[in-house]
Design a protein around this motif. Structure first.
Motif, PDB file in Angstrom:
ATOM      1  N   MET A   4      51.128  28.703  83.666  1.00  0.00           N
ATOM      2  CA  MET A   4      50.927  30.105  83.490  1.00  0.00           C
ATOM      3  C   MET A   4      51.968  30.966  84.244  1.00  0.00           C
ATOM      4  SD  MET A   4      47.362  31.766  83.054  1.00  0.00           S
ATOM      5  CE  MET A   4      47.320  33.553  82.800  1.00  0.00           C
ATOM      6  N   PRO A   5      52.805  31.700  83.335  1.00  0.00           N
ATOM      7  CA  PRO A   5      53.713  32.563  84.300  1.00  0.00           C
ATOM      8  C   PRO A   5      52.848  33.790  84.955  1.00  0.00           C
ATOM      9  CG  PRO A   5      53.885  32.973  81.930  1.00  0.00           C
ATOM     10  CD  PRO A   5      52.776  31.754  82.105  1.00  0.00           C
ATOM     11  N   ALA A   6      53.334  34.173  86.094  1.00  0.00           N
ATOM     12  CA  ALA A   6      52.789  35.317  86.993  1.00  0.00           C
ATOM     13  C   ALA A   6      52.686  36.739  85.989  1.00  0.00           C
ATOM     14  CB  ALA A   6      53.621  35.556  87.805  1.00  0.00           C
ATOM     15  N   LYS A   7      51.795  37.434  86.242  1.00  0.00           N
ATOM     16  CA  LYS A   7      51.558  38.557  85.306  1.00  0.00           C
ATOM     17  C   LYS A   7      52.616  39.580  86.091  1.00  0.00           C
ATOM     18  CE  LYS A   7      48.348  42.266  84.305  1.00  0.00           C
ATOM     19  NZ  LYS A   7      47.107  42.678  84.582  1.00  0.00           N
ATOM     20  N   ASN A   8      53.223  40.326  85.205  1.00  0.00           N
ATOM     21  CA  ASN A   8      54.200  41.279  85.613  1.00  0.00           C
ATOM     22  C   ASN A   8      53.784  42.691  85.316  1.00  0.00           C
ATOM     23  OD1 ASN A   8      56.414  43.088  86.403  1.00  0.00           O
ATOM     24  ND2 ASN A   8      57.783  41.675  85.487  1.00  0.00           N
ATOM     25  N   PRO A   9      53.050  43.464  86.092  1.00  0.00           N
ATOM     26  CA  PRO A   9      52.659  44.907  85.591  1.00  0.00           C
ATOM     27  C   PRO A   9      53.687  45.718  85.391  1.00  0.00           C
ATOM     28  CG  PRO A   9      52.213  44.563  88.078  1.00  0.00           C
ATOM     29  CD  PRO A   9      52.768  43.198  87.430  1.00  0.00           C
ATOM     30  N   PHE A  10      55.063  45.309  85.829  1.00  0.00           N
ATOM     31  CA  PHE A  10      56.026  46.473  85.418  1.00  0.00           C
ATOM     32  C   PHE A  10      56.853  46.113  84.334  1.00  0.00           C
ATOM     33  CE2 PHE A  10      55.437  45.361  90.163  1.00  0.00           C
ATOM     34  CZ  PHE A  10      54.669  46.776  90.408  1.00  0.00           C
ATOM     35  N   ILE A  11      56.534  45.048  83.675  1.00  0.00           N
ATOM     36  CA  ILE A  11      57.344  44.619  82.402  1.00  0.00           C
ATOM     37  C   ILE A  11      57.558  45.912  81.331  1.00  0.00           C
ATOM     38  CG2 ILE A  11      55.498  43.791  80.791  1.00  0.00           C
ATOM     39  CD1 ILE A  11      58.927  42.257  81.532  1.00  0.00           C
ATOM     40  N   ASP A  12      56.677  46.773  81.330  1.00  0.00           N
ATOM     41  CA  ASP A  12      57.016  47.683  80.239  1.00  0.00           C
ATOM     42  C   ASP A  12      57.601  49.183  80.997  1.00  0.00           C
ATOM     43  OD1 ASP A  12      55.865  46.585  78.103  1.00  0.00           O
ATOM     44  OD2 ASP A  12      53.847  46.983  78.811  1.00  0.00           O
ATOM     45  N   PHE A  13      57.981  49.088  82.156  1.00  0.00           N
ATOM     46  CA  PHE A  13      58.805  50.305  82.951  1.00  0.00           C
ATOM     47  C   PHE A  13      59.925  50.305  82.272  1.00  0.00           C
ATOM     48  CE2 PHE A  13      56.015  51.148  87.116  1.00  0.00           C
ATOM     49  CZ  PHE A  13      55.011  50.815  86.345  1.00  0.00           C
ATOM     50  N   ALA A  14      60.616  51.288  82.407  1.00  0.00           N
ATOM     51  CA  ALA A  14      61.966  51.581  81.960  1.00  0.00           C
ATOM     52  C   ALA A  14      62.952  50.854  82.851  1.00  0.00           C
ATOM     53  CB  ALA A  14      62.422  52.917  81.845  1.00  0.00           C
ATOM     54  N   GLN A  15      63.837  50.134  82.179  1.00  0.00           N
ATOM     55  CA  GLN A  15      64.817  49.563  83.014  1.00  0.00           C
ATOM     56  C   GLN A  15      66.233  50.226  82.822  1.00  0.00           C
ATOM     57  OE1 GLN A  15      64.727  46.667  85.086  1.00  0.00           O
ATOM     58  NE2 GLN A  15      62.412  46.995  84.813  1.00  0.00           N
ATOM     59  N   ASP A  16      66.721  50.792  83.900  1.00  0.00           N
ATOM     60  CA  ASP A  16      67.954  51.450  84.068  1.00  0.00           C
ATOM     61  C   ASP A  16      68.769  50.866  85.407  1.00  0.00           C
ATOM     62  OD1 ASP A  16      67.208  52.492  86.675  1.00  0.00           O
ATOM     63  OD2 ASP A  16      66.752  54.548  85.764  1.00  0.00           O
ATOM     64  N   ALA A  17      69.900  51.158  85.638  1.00  0.00           N
ATOM     65  CA  ALA A  17      70.722  50.804  86.501  1.00  0.00           C
ATOM     66  C   ALA A  17      70.348  50.631  87.976  1.00  0.00           C
ATOM     67  CB  ALA A  17      72.282  51.228  86.403  1.00  0.00           C
ATOM     68  N   THR A  18      69.305  51.755  88.317  1.00  0.00           N
ATOM     69  CA  THR A  18      68.658  51.871  89.449  1.00  0.00           C
ATOM     70  C   THR A  18      67.377  51.078  89.614  1.00  0.00           C
ATOM     71  OG1 THR A  18      67.679  53.829  88.821  1.00  0.00           O
ATOM     72  CG2 THR A  18      69.836  53.912  90.012  1.00  0.00           C
ATOM     73  N   ALA A  19      66.807  50.605  88.575  1.00  0.00           N
ATOM     74  CA  ALA A  19      65.633  49.854  88.754  1.00  0.00           C
ATOM     75  C   ALA A  19      65.506  48.637  89.630  1.00  0.00           C
ATOM     76  CB  ALA A  19      64.941  49.497  87.497  1.00  0.00           C
ATOM     77  N   PRO A  20      64.623  48.001  89.877  1.00  0.00           N
ATOM     78  CA  PRO A  20      64.562  46.601  90.748  1.00  0.00           C
ATOM     79  C   PRO A  20      65.288  45.470  89.660  1.00  0.00           C
ATOM     80  CG  PRO A  20      62.614  47.766  91.068  1.00  0.00           C
ATOM     81  CD  PRO A  20      63.060  48.558  89.985  1.00  0.00           C
ATOM     82  N   ALA A  21      65.744  44.585  90.087  1.00  0.00           N
ATOM     83  CA  ALA A  21      66.245  43.403  89.290  1.00  0.00           C
ATOM     84  C   ALA A  21      65.199  42.771  88.852  1.00  0.00           C
ATOM     85  CB  ALA A  21      67.040  42.714  90.310  1.00  0.00           C
ATOM     86  N   LEU A  22      65.285  42.271  87.425  1.00  0.00           N
ATOM     87  CA  LEU A  22      64.478  41.432  86.825  1.00  0.00           C
ATOM     88  C   LEU A  22      64.555  40.076  87.042  1.00  0.00           C
ATOM     89  CD1 LEU A  22      64.573  43.050  83.022  1.00  0.00           C
ATOM     90  CD2 LEU A  22      62.804  43.303  84.705  1.00  0.00           C
ATOM     91  N   ASP A  23      65.654  39.756  87.576  1.00  0.00           N
ATOM     92  CA  ASP A  23      66.026  38.117  87.853  1.00  0.00           C
ATOM     93  C   ASP A  23      67.106  38.122  88.787  1.00  0.00           C
ATOM     94  OD1 ASP A  23      65.697  35.525  87.620  1.00  0.00           O
ATOM     95  OD2 ASP A  23      66.207  35.431  85.675  1.00  0.00           O
ATOM     96  N   LEU A  24      67.097  37.111  89.219  1.00  0.00           N
ATOM     97  CA  LEU A  24      68.408  36.595  90.250  1.00  0.00           C
ATOM     98  C   LEU A  24      69.153  35.339  89.752  1.00  0.00           C
ATOM     99  CD1 LEU A  24      66.219  36.972  93.452  1.00  0.00           C
ATOM    100  CD2 LEU A  24      67.746  38.497  92.653  1.00  0.00           C
ATOM    101  N   VAL A  25      70.306  35.281  89.937  1.00  0.00           N
ATOM    102  CA  VAL A  25      70.937  34.126  89.496  1.00  0.00           C
ATOM    103  C   VAL A  25      72.004  33.789  90.730  1.00  0.00           C
ATOM    104  CG1 VAL A  25      71.229  34.868  87.154  1.00  0.00           C
ATOM    105  CG2 VAL A  25      72.877  35.794  88.567  1.00  0.00           C
TER     106      VAL A  25
END
Length: 90
Positions: free
Chosen positions: A1-22
């Protein structure tokens, strides 16, 4: 089961925390799968990159643990990049 992400609905702009790493493998011919907005240098050296607008820049003598950005990066070039262990924040 994936971890719950309480921030998923927050606005994503260039200054927001990264959603993923590569993990980044420098390549002279191919863009990254995903444009990244910051790069972490694992082992120091030079990082030669191409921005999402097509500008080529070399950051010389980056140190281990340094974070480059924020800016949008489409490609890390193998020719001219001596730093290793690069991780992109997207």
């Amino acid at each position: 089961m994936p971890a719950k992400n309480p921030f998923i609905d927050f606005a994503q702009d260039a200054t927001a925390p990264a959603l993923d790493l590569v993990a980044i493998v420098p390549d002279d011919n191919n863009d990254l799968v995903t444009v990244v907005r910051k790069i972490r240098v694992g082992v120091g050296g030079d990082v030669k990159l191409v921005t999402s607008q097509g500008t080529t820049v070399t950051f010389q003598n980056c140190y281990s643990g340094e974070e480059l950005g924020p800016f949008f990066v489409a490609r890390i070039l193998a020719n001219g990049t001596t730093a290793t262990g690069l991780v992109g924040y997207c």
